[in-house]
Design an enzyme around this catalytic site. Structure first.
Site, PDB file in Angstrom:
ATOM      1  N   THR A 270       0.861  -1.182   0.000  1.00 49.92           N
ATOM      2  CA  THR A 270       0.000   0.000   0.000  1.00 49.92           C
ATOM      3  C   THR A 270       0.895   1.229   0.000  1.00 49.92           C
ATOM      4  OG1 THR A 270      -1.471  -1.234   1.463  1.00 49.92           O
ATOM      5  CG2 THR A 270      -1.985   1.095   1.113  1.00 49.92           C
TER       6      THR A 270
ATOM      7  N   THR B 160      -1.237   1.884  -8.138  1.00 53.14           N
ATOM      8  CA  THR B 160      -0.031   2.164  -8.904  1.00 53.14           C
ATOM      9  C   THR B 160       0.896   0.961  -8.718  1.00 53.14           C
ATOM     10  OG1 THR B 160       1.146   3.243  -7.094  1.00 53.14           O
ATOM     11  CG2 THR B 160      -0.264   4.636  -8.469  1.00 53.14           C
TER      12      THR B 160
ATOM     13  N   LEU C  10       3.096  -3.961  -6.230  1.00 53.11           N
ATOM     14  CA  LEU C  10       1.803  -3.305  -6.315  1.00 53.11           C
ATOM     15  C   LEU C  10       1.639  -2.352  -5.141  1.00 53.11           C
ATOM     16  CD1 LEU C  10      -1.128  -2.964  -7.321  1.00 53.11           C
ATOM     17  CD2 LEU C  10      -1.722  -4.982  -5.952  1.00 53.11           C
ATOM     18  N   GLU C  11       1.173  -1.146  -5.435  1.00 47.71           N
ATOM     19  CA  GLU C  11       0.945  -0.139  -4.391  1.00 47.71           C
ATOM     20  C   GLU C  11      -0.477   0.410  -4.537  1.00 47.71           C
ATOM     21  OE1 GLU C  11       3.044   0.844  -2.020  1.00 47.71           O
ATOM     22  OE2 GLU C  11       5.063   0.299  -2.695  1.00 47.71           O
ATOM     23  N   THR C  12      -1.428  -0.127  -3.758  1.00 43.91           N
ATOM     24  CA  THR C  12      -2.759   0.473  -3.758  1.00 43.91           C
ATOM     25  C   THR C  12      -2.714   1.755  -2.921  1.00 43.91           C
ATOM     26  OG1 THR C  12      -3.417  -0.892  -1.882  1.00 43.91           O
ATOM     27  CG2 THR C  12      -3.941  -1.722  -4.080  1.00 43.91           C
TER      28      THR C  12
END
Length: 584
Positions: A209, A220, A295-297
Site C-alpha cells: 500500500t 499504482t 503493487l501499491e494500492t
C-alpha cells in the site's frame, strides 16, 4: 510424491525432503480449526482484515478441501512461527516444472499494507471452487510474510483509510523485511530464500500500500527496473506483458499509473522510475532473471476498493502468465544461458534525466494554504478539481559502474556467513581438496563512506574504491572456489564485488578486515625507521615527496612514522585486504 523444501535452522542450513502426505495440516495444526466457511473474515466485515490465525486456518481449510492445493511450511520466522507458502496446481503437481510458469505472490511483508492478504485468500478460494486454476501456472502464495509484524496489530499508519486494525511494519527485531534480501538477517528472509530457490519463479508480485501524494488512481505499481533485466526478458515485460496488463486493469476499472515518486511536491511535475536494488524483493528477484511487480494500492482510498484492486492486479498477472507461459519460460532460459557467459556486469545505476517518456495521469489539483497547526504554508489536494493529463516520466537508468567478472572467486572458509548465503541462493561452490598456494588478484579497500546513522542495523558503506594487486595467497583444504560461469552470476558478482550497491561488503560482512591488528611503539620504531631510510634511498625519496606535497603531513611526526611503517614488511598485508579473491 515428495516435495523438497529445505528448512532453515537458526545456526545452519539443513536440507530436508518432506513427504507431501505430511504436509496436510489437519489435526496436528497449530491453529484451532473453525467450521468450514466459504466467506473470509474480510467479506464478513469489509473494514476488517484477517488475523494471522484466521489466515492460516483459511488456507488449511482449502488444503483439506481440494487436491489441487497444498499448504507448506518452508521455515521459521524470527518470532518462532512457521512461514508458509500455499501452492495451487491444476494438475496437482506442486513443484516447478520446465513447461509451466511459477508465479510467486508475496503478502504482508509490511503487515499494515495488507490488501493482498485478503485478496489472495478470496482469489485462491474462487479459483479452486470454480475449478479454474490456470493450466500453465504453478501459483505460489505467501499468505503473510512478516508474521511478527502481523501479530503486532494496531493503527500505526496514521494516513491510511482502514481497515480497523492491522499489523506493524517492523518484525520482531524491528527490521524492515523489504530491505533484508541480501543481508538476510531475519529468519523470515532465510526461509524465503530457500523457498525462492526451490520454486525458481519466472514472475513475482509483492503486494503493498502506498503513501504520499493524493490522486485518482486506486492502484499504482512499479515493475522490475527494465534496464537491469536481461534485454530479452526486459523487452517482453515492457512491450508485451505490461502493455497488456495496463490495458486489462483499465478494462476492469483500475487504470494504473507508475508508482508515484516525483522530483517535486506534487506528481503532476513528473514521475521517476524506481531503482529497486537487490535489498528489495523485486531487486532480489531480478538477480535471477525473474521479472516482478510491486503493487501499491492508494492508502486513502477505502479499504474495499483497495482489496478489489489487489485482486484485479494479481488475477490479471496470473492470467497473462498462463497465456504467455511458453514465451516467459523461453525468455528466462535464454537469459540464464546468457548470464552464464556474460563477461561484464553492472554494479550500480543512475537515473538518465536526458531520456523522458510521458504517461496519462489521473490527479487532483494541488495548492498551498496556511496551516492551522504551524501558521506556515502547507500542501493540500483539492478532490473537487480532478484532472487527466500527460505528465513526464523518467524511467531510464544508465550503468554507473561495472566490472569484468573473473574466471572464479576464491573465499576462505572462515567467512562462513557469506558462504551460507551463497549456498542458500543457489550458487555452486567447490571446496579445495588440499592446501594450495594460488596467484590471485587481491583488492585493497582504499576509500569508502559509511552512514552516520544506522540503517536496518547497519552502517552501510558506499562510494567504495579499491586497488588491485596480484599476490600469492595460501589457501587451505576446505576453502571455496566459485566459478563465474553460472546462471547465478549476477547474484555472485553483485554481492562479492565490494563496489556493488548491495554487496556483502556494503552490508558490513567484511568490516573486520578494516581493522589494523598490529602497531608500533613510536620511541622504538624511530630508530628502526631511521635505519630503514639510510638503507633504502627510494623510501627516503617517497617520504620527501610526500612531505613536500602535504604540509599537514610534514608537520606530523606520527604520520611520517606510520608512512614508513606501511612501506615495510612489518606492516600486515591483511589490513584493508578484501578477503574474496579473483582468479583470472
Amino acid at each position: 510424491m515428495k516435495l523438497g523444501f529445505p528448512f532453515v535452522n537458526h545456526c545452519y542450513l539443513r536440507l530436508i525432503v518432506i513427504s507431501c502426505s505430511l504436509l496436510r495440516l489437519g489435526s496436528t495444526s497449530l491453529f484451532a480449526q473453525t467450521k468450514p466457511s466459504d466467506v473470509t473474515p474480510y467479506e464478513r466485515n469489509t473494514n476488517q482484515t484477517a488475523t494471522y490465525a484466521q489466515i492460516i486456518s483459511w488456507y488449511q481449510q482449502l488444503d483439506r478441501q481440494y487436491d489441487q492445493a497444498k499448504l507448506v511450511e518452508v521455515g521459521k520466522t524470527d518470532i518462532g512461527k512457521p512461514l508458509h507458502v500455499f501452492l495451487l496446481a491444476a494438475d496437482k503437481q506442486f513443484s516447478s516444472r520446465p513447461n509451466r510458469v511459477t508465479l510467486l505472490i508475496n503478502n504482508g511483508i509490511h503487515p499494515g499494507e495488507l490488501e493482498g492478504i485478503d485478496a489472495c485468500m478470496m482469489m485462491a478460494r474462487d479459483l479452486l471452487k470454480a475449478n479454474k486454476l490456470p493450466k500453465n501456472v504453478l501459483l505460489a502464495i505467501v499468505p503473510v510474510y512478516n508474521i511478527d509484524g502481523a501479530l503486532n496489530r494496531g493503527v500505526s499508519r496514521v494516513n491510511q483509510n482502514g481497515p480497523e486494525s492491522y499489523g506493524f511494519r517492523g518484525n520482531a527485531r524491528n527490521l524492515n523485511l523489504n530491505r533484508d534480501f541480501i543481508k538476510a538477517e531475519a529468519e523470515n528472509t532465510k526461509a524465503f530464500q530457500v523457498m525462492y530457490q526451490s520454486l525458481k519463479p519466472q514472475v513475482f508480485i509483492d503486494n503493498h500500500t502506498s503513501d504520499g501524494a493524493d490522486y485518482q488512481h486506486i492502484l499504482t505499481y512499479f515493475a522490475t527496473q527494465k534496464d537491469k533485466l536481461h534485454p530479452t526478458v526486459s523487452s517482453y515485460m515492457v512491450k508485451t506483458f505490461q502493455a497488456e496488463l495496463d490495458k486489462t486493469l483499465t478494462a476492469k476499472g483500475f487504470p494504473p499509473a507508475p508508482y508515484v515518486d516525483s522530483f517535486s511536491d506534487t506528481p503532476d511535475s513528473g514521475l521517476i522510475g524506481y531503482n529497486d536494488s537487490p535489498r528489495y524483493s523485486t531487486g532480489y528477484a531480478t538477480l535471477f532473471n525473474c521479472f516482478g511487480f510491486t503493487l501499491e494500492t492508494h492508502m486513502w482510498k477505502d479499504y474495499p476498493a483497495r482489496v478489489k484492486a489487489s485482486y484485479a492486479f494479481d488475477e490479471s498477472v496470473m492470467q497473462l502468465c498462463d497465456r504467455d507461459a511458453q514465451t516467459i519460460l523461453a525468455n528466462q532460459k535464454k537469459a540464464n544461458e546468457a548470464v552464464s557467459q556474460q563477461t561484464s556486469f553492472p554494479l550500480s545505476y543512475k537515473l538518465d534525466r536526458t531520456k523522458t517518456d510521458s504517461i496519462t495521469f489521473l490527479g487532483y489539483s494541488a495548492a498551498y494554504k496556511l496551516s492551522e497547526v504551524s501558521g506556515l504554508k502547507r500542501l493540500y489536494y483539492d478532490r473537487s478539481k480532478p484532472f487527466t493529463k500527460r505528465i513526464p516520466y523518467w524511467n531510464t537508468f544508465a550503468v554507473d559502474a561495472q566490472v569484468d567478472k573473473p574466471r572464479a572467486y576464491v573465499i576462505p572458509q572462515a567467512w562462513w556467513e557469506v558462504i551460507t548465503l551463497l549456498k542458500r541462493n543457489g550458487v555452486k561452490l567447490q571446496t579445495l581438496p588440499k592446501d594450495t598456494l594460488m596467484a590471485v588478484s587481491a583488492y585493497y579497500i582504499t576509500d569508502y563512506k559509511s552512514g552516520q546513522r544506522p540503517y536496518e542495523g547497519h552502517y552501510i558503506h558506499s562510494g567504495v574504491k579499491v586497488r588491485s594487486e596480484t599476490q600469492q595467497i595460501q589457501f587451505y583444504k576446505g576453502d571455496y572456489l566459485i566459478l563465474a560461469n553460472q546462471p547465478t552470476n549476477r547474484y555472485i558478482v553483485e554481492t562479492l564485488e565490494p563496489q556493488g550497491v548491495d554487496s556483502f561488503f556494503a552490508w558490513n560482512f567484511f568490516d573486520s578486515t578494516l581493522d589494523q591488528k598490529e602497531y608500533f611503539s613510536d620511541y622504538i620504531f624511530e630508530d628502526t625507521a631511521a635505519e630503514l631510510l639510510k638503507k633504502d634511498p627510494s623510501l627516503r625519496k617517497k617520504l620527501d615527496e610526500k612531505r613536500a606535497s602535504d604540509k599537514a603531513f610534514a608537520e606530523n611526526a606520527d604520520a611520517q612514522l606510520d608512512f614508513i611503517y606501511r612501506q615495510t614488511p612489518y606492516y600486515e598485508k591483511t589490513h584493508n585486504r578484501y578477503p574474496v579473491y579473483r582468479l583470472k
